[in-house]
Enzyme design. Sequence first.
Site, PDB file in Angstrom:
ATOM      1  N   GLU A  43       0.824  -1.211   0.000  1.00  0.00           N
ATOM      2  CA  GLU A  43       0.000   0.000   0.000  1.00  0.00           C
ATOM      3  C   GLU A  43       0.858   1.262   0.000  1.00  0.00           C
ATOM      4  O   GLU A  43       0.528   2.241  -0.649  1.00  0.00           O
ATOM      5  CB  GLU A  43      -0.966   0.008   1.200  1.00  0.00           C
ATOM      6  N   CYS A 196     -13.724  -1.711 -15.774  1.00  0.00           N
ATOM      7  CA  CYS A 196     -14.279  -0.360 -15.781  1.00  0.00           C
ATOM      8  C   CYS A 196     -13.119   0.638 -15.937  1.00  0.00           C
ATOM      9  O   CYS A 196     -12.867   1.472 -15.079  1.00  0.00           O
ATOM     10  CB  CYS A 196     -15.055  -0.106 -14.486  1.00  0.00           C
ATOM     11  N   CYS A 203     -18.222  -2.807 -20.625  1.00  0.00           N
ATOM     12  CA  CYS A 203     -19.492  -3.020 -19.917  1.00  0.00           C
ATOM     13  C   CYS A 203     -20.102  -4.391 -20.231  1.00  0.00           C
ATOM     14  O   CYS A 203     -20.778  -4.979 -19.382  1.00  0.00           O
ATOM     15  CB  CYS A 203     -20.485  -1.917 -20.271  1.00  0.00           C
ATOM     16  N   CYS A 206     -19.074  -6.887 -17.671  1.00  0.00           N
ATOM     17  CA  CYS A 206     -18.991  -6.378 -16.290  1.00  0.00           C
ATOM     18  C   CYS A 206     -20.035  -7.059 -15.406  1.00  0.00           C
ATOM     19  O   CYS A 206     -21.206  -7.149 -15.778  1.00  0.00           O
ATOM     20  CB  CYS A 206     -19.225  -4.871 -16.294  1.00  0.00           C
ATOM     21  N   CYS A 212     -25.822  -0.861 -13.395  1.00  0.00           N
ATOM     22  CA  CYS A 212     -24.988   0.330 -13.614  1.00  0.00           C
ATOM     23  C   CYS A 212     -25.783   1.436 -14.314  1.00  0.00           C
ATOM     24  O   CYS A 212     -26.252   1.281 -15.441  1.00  0.00           O
ATOM     25  CB  CYS A 212     -23.764  -0.036 -14.445  1.00  0.00           C
TER      26      CYS A 212
HETATM   27  S1  SF4 Z   1     -21.229  -1.498 -16.515  1.00  0.00           S
HETATM   28 FE1  SF4 Z   1     -20.765   0.337 -15.286  1.00  0.00          FE
HETATM   29  S2  SF4 Z   1     -19.387  -0.423 -13.696  1.00  0.00           S
HETATM   30 FE2  SF4 Z   1     -19.423  -1.948 -15.311  1.00  0.00          FE
HETATM   31  S3  SF4 Z   1     -17.719  -1.451 -16.692  1.00  0.00           S
HETATM   32 FE3  SF4 Z   1     -19.553  -0.432 -17.500  1.00  0.00          FE
HETATM   33  S4  SF4 Z   1     -19.492   1.599 -16.591  1.00  0.00           S
HETATM   34 FE4  SF4 Z   1     -18.127   0.327 -15.378  1.00  0.00          FE
END
Ligand code: SF4
Length: 347
Positions: A43, A196, A203, A206, A212
């Site tokens: 970290e 993201c 997306c 994701c 989202c």
């Molecule tokens: S769906 Fe939303 S959280 Fe997922 S990659 Fe796309 S913008 Fe990012």
Amino acid sequence: MRDLSNELLDWYDVHARAMPWRVGPTDKKAGVRPDPYAVWMSEIMLQQTTVAAVTEYFKRFITRWPTVSDLAAAEDAEVMGEWAGLGYYARARNLLKCARAVVADHDGTFPADHAALLRLPGIGPYTAAAIASIAFDLRHVVVDGNVERVMARMFDEHTPLPASKPILTEHADRLTPQDRPGDHAQAVMDLGATICTPKSPACGICPWREPCQARAAGTAPELPKKTPKKAKPIRHGTVYLAQRNDGAWLVETRPDKGLLGGMMGWPGSEWVDTSEPRPRNAPLETDWIKLDGEVRHTFTHFHLILDVMVANVSNAEPERGFYLPRDQFRPSDLPTVMRKAFDLAQK
Ligand code: SF4
């Protein structure tokens, strides 16, 4: 209500990035616990620096100093030399101070307590939350740049950073579970780093694509909004590379306070605004030759341009600095800006 954290943890259980300081989900399920020393060191190294840049440094440090007690017993110059090139050198000085405080005040064991972590040198609120969460699985909200981006998109938040930080932290807080908070924090970071991503979020793959809000609104690539930064000023100065006939280099240890504090470097001038004349301030009288070209380096708050002067000297006594014998001189011990001057002189 959907359990967003569980959906993300399911994804993390399969896709967690492997990192040398991380105990992945499979090992954790087998009972392996993270080493707080390794989590802390990673970290500190990761402050202002990428995972890719940190990985090799981390491995070298952990190999050379496997425990916090080993690190606490190290010589300052050894640690500063090993840190050279990683930048933001105040972190290296704080690393040592913190290791010594953990040995002196906590019997060589990192405290499993956010407030106690926060009292240690070099550990601010973010780092204390990250260590408490990742190393000890205590529920603390960890918000770095990746998390800010994911939250801004999940909740289609258009207030620009940094004003939106408290709102994004609230969102991150609401999503943080009681169970596996450390893995959750790392999962959001991994999501931001791998899916993201800033320019083209993937997306379609994701785990949070359905809830989202920015994906639904088509605004994901433009978030998070940021207040434009002021242009960095440019400063300039001069460094002096003198090599004695026996091969020794004239170097100095920079003062502990200030930029590159405690690091080895070339004697040089002040760094001044470009509206002022080019400063010189040579460490000794000799026939200096100004090299063609210049060194350019960017610090957090300014760009720096350095003239580089070189000379071969016999045994002239310098006004400051000292001669480092050739066999003790390692260019890798120099911070990056000083290394650039050395590289220019070698061309
Ligand atoms: S769906 Fe939303 S959280 Fe997922 S990659 Fe796309 S913008 Fe990012």
